[in-house]
Design an enzyme around this catalytic site. Sequence first.
Site, short mmCIF file in Angstrom:
data_model
loop_
_atom_site.label_atom_id
_atom_site.label_comp_id
_atom_site.label_asym_id
_atom_site.label_seq_id
_atom_site.Cartn_x
_atom_site.Cartn_y
_atom_site.Cartn_z
N HIS A 72 39.09 45.59 -37.10
CA HIS A 72 38.37 46.29 -38.12
C HIS A 72 38.13 45.40 -39.36
O HIS A 72 39.21 45.24 -40.01
CB HIS A 72 38.73 47.75 -38.27
CG HIS A 72 38.24 48.65 -37.37
ND1 HIS A 72 37.97 50.03 -37.50
CD2 HIS A 72 37.93 48.20 -35.80
CE1 HIS A 72 37.65 50.45 -36.64
NE2 HIS A 72 37.55 49.78 -35.58
N TYR A 200 37.39 57.66 -44.75
CA TYR A 200 38.20 58.80 -45.36
C TYR A 200 37.49 59.46 -46.55
O TYR A 200 36.74 58.81 -47.20
CB TYR A 200 39.39 57.86 -46.37
CG TYR A 200 40.31 57.31 -45.56
CD1 TYR A 200 40.13 56.00 -44.95
CD2 TYR A 200 41.65 57.72 -45.26
CE1 TYR A 200 41.15 55.24 -44.30
CE2 TYR A 200 42.69 57.04 -44.54
CZ TYR A 200 42.33 55.49 -43.80
OH TYR A 200 43.32 54.87 -43.36
N PRO A 292 50.15 59.69 -44.43
CA PRO A 292 49.45 58.89 -43.60
C PRO A 292 48.10 58.21 -44.15
O PRO A 292 47.75 57.49 -43.53
CB PRO A 292 49.04 59.74 -42.37
CG PRO A 292 49.02 61.04 -43.04
CD PRO A 292 50.27 61.31 -44.09
N LYS A 296 50.14 53.43 -43.20
CA LYS A 296 51.36 52.42 -43.38
C LYS A 296 52.69 52.55 -42.82
O LYS A 296 53.66 51.71 -42.57
CB LYS A 296 51.81 52.22 -44.98
CG LYS A 296 50.60 52.08 -45.90
CD LYS A 296 50.37 50.49 -45.69
CE LYS A 296 48.99 49.87 -46.06
NZ LYS A 296 48.46 49.00 -45.46
N TYR A 384 45.67 47.36 -47.87
CA TYR A 384 45.26 48.02 -46.73
C TYR A 384 45.44 47.08 -45.65
O TYR A 384 45.95 47.26 -44.58
CB TYR A 384 43.66 48.27 -46.62
CG TYR A 384 43.43 49.54 -45.78
CD1 TYR A 384 43.62 50.85 -45.80
CD2 TYR A 384 43.13 49.26 -44.42
CE1 TYR A 384 43.45 51.77 -45.17
CE2 TYR A 384 42.72 49.89 -43.38
CZ TYR A 384 42.85 51.50 -43.72
OH TYR A 384 42.64 52.26 -42.66
C1 PHB Z 1 44.93 57.38 -36.99
O1 PHB Z 1 43.99 56.75 -36.45
O2 PHB Z 1 45.53 58.23 -36.62
C2 PHB Z 1 45.02 57.06 -38.34
C3 PHB Z 1 44.17 56.12 -39.17
C4 PHB Z 1 44.41 55.74 -40.58
C5 PHB Z 1 45.33 56.63 -41.21
C6 PHB Z 1 45.98 57.60 -40.56
C7 PHB Z 1 45.76 57.91 -39.18
O3 PHB Z 1 45.25 56.31 -42.41
#
Ligand code: PHB
Length: 389
Positions: A72, A200, A292, A296, A384
């Site tokens: 990505h 997000y 989450p 990380k 990130y």
């Molecule tokens: C996930 O795909 O489970 C996932 C992706 C990004 C995050 C947290 C969880 O920040």
Amino acid sequence: MKTQVCIVGAGPAGLLLGHLLRAEGIECVVIERRSPDYVLGRIRAGVLERVTVSLMERLGLDARLKAEGLPHDGFNLADGERLVRIDLAGLTGQHVVVYGQTELTRDLMDASEERGLEVIYEVEDVALHDVDGDAPFVTFSKGGAGQRIDCRIIAGCDGFHGPSRRAVPASVGKDYEREYPFGWLGILADVPPCNHELIYANHERGFALASMRSKTRSRYYVDVPLTDRIEDWPDERVWDELAIRLGPEAAAHMTRGPALEKSIAPLRSFVFAPMRHGSLLLCGDAAHIVPPTGAKGLNLAASDVHYAAEALLGFFKRGDADAIAGYSDKALARVWKSERFSWSLTRLMHRFPEDGPFERAMQVAELDYIASSRAAQTSIAENYVGLPV
Ligand code: PHB
Ligand code: APR
């Protein structure tokens, strides 16, 4: 039983470390409380930084990750109607790889047998002894019979609830902790993702995340009060809420489907320092937890393992005792920066119950700043994709 390194815990941290040591000819044994199926049944995040991918490459265990992982080049922050894209590739020259932690753990597990990495599953009553000195040992029982592993170093890779951290005397270790007033409800479904990159979202009804495991499997989250139970969230309610919080564009492309897995997890920031005491090194969730937001957790476990493997190589191959002594400071320097990023992205993207109009105005101002500043986007992007190890 006698070995050089006893590794407690066969999650990603313990298995990665075990393989790295095996590859260098350092003897180790891994002990794990659960069964392999139980370990693989835990659904966790799925965004890999360079450090994690590099370790799999170094081990020659990256074939499936390379074939099935999705690189990505960017991700998105959504605020109501607006979508701010963080161009990871353009801003940093790097990308992340979307590949589930479950799959990475499976790759490490499958390789254990063929590479002669000894992993003893379903052990009980694990206890660490004499970690202060040069001859520590671990006791446990397996199928009712007591066993003992004598070793030179213990690697505590047993997650947040494991016994390793507790073997450090209270006078030596310090906890730094923040709990958050909400949890994340996650849903996994065999439907195509609503967007080719992660989103997000900070909506007035709360947080949402659109993620994926593959082109046909999606992973979504919404934040919920800690008092909510999973029974309060039938699948249709989750999909309805996601459609509102992610915004009309994402909703228009969202495919609904039955949940393969659905669970609520609390959010916590936690650091235990130091990460070494005597002959005990702590790695991964045993020493720290991040919320989450930013994905990380696994990557921090991988960077700890990178530093721990370096320290153990120095110690066993070159007789360098300082290598072990320096582990905690090296690992913690990176841990604190990831903690800061995870905390700040959590602060930015969630509506906290105690927030008033001022806190909300600060979020809007920060998102506005990010939307208009290449410097702000670069700062987010470099965190990130993962800070250097
Ligand atoms: C996930 O795909 O489970 C996932 C992706 C990004 C995050 C947290 C969880 O920040
Ligand atoms: N004895 C042996 N093993 C134990 C014990 C014990 N007493 N207690 C816990 N364990 C095992 C757990 O069953 C688990 O398999 O230790 C392992 C720890 O694995 P994880 O919790 O996955 O932690 P870690 O390997 O550090 O990986 C960090 O996992 O929690 C996520 O978000 C986190 O992605 C990050 C990653």
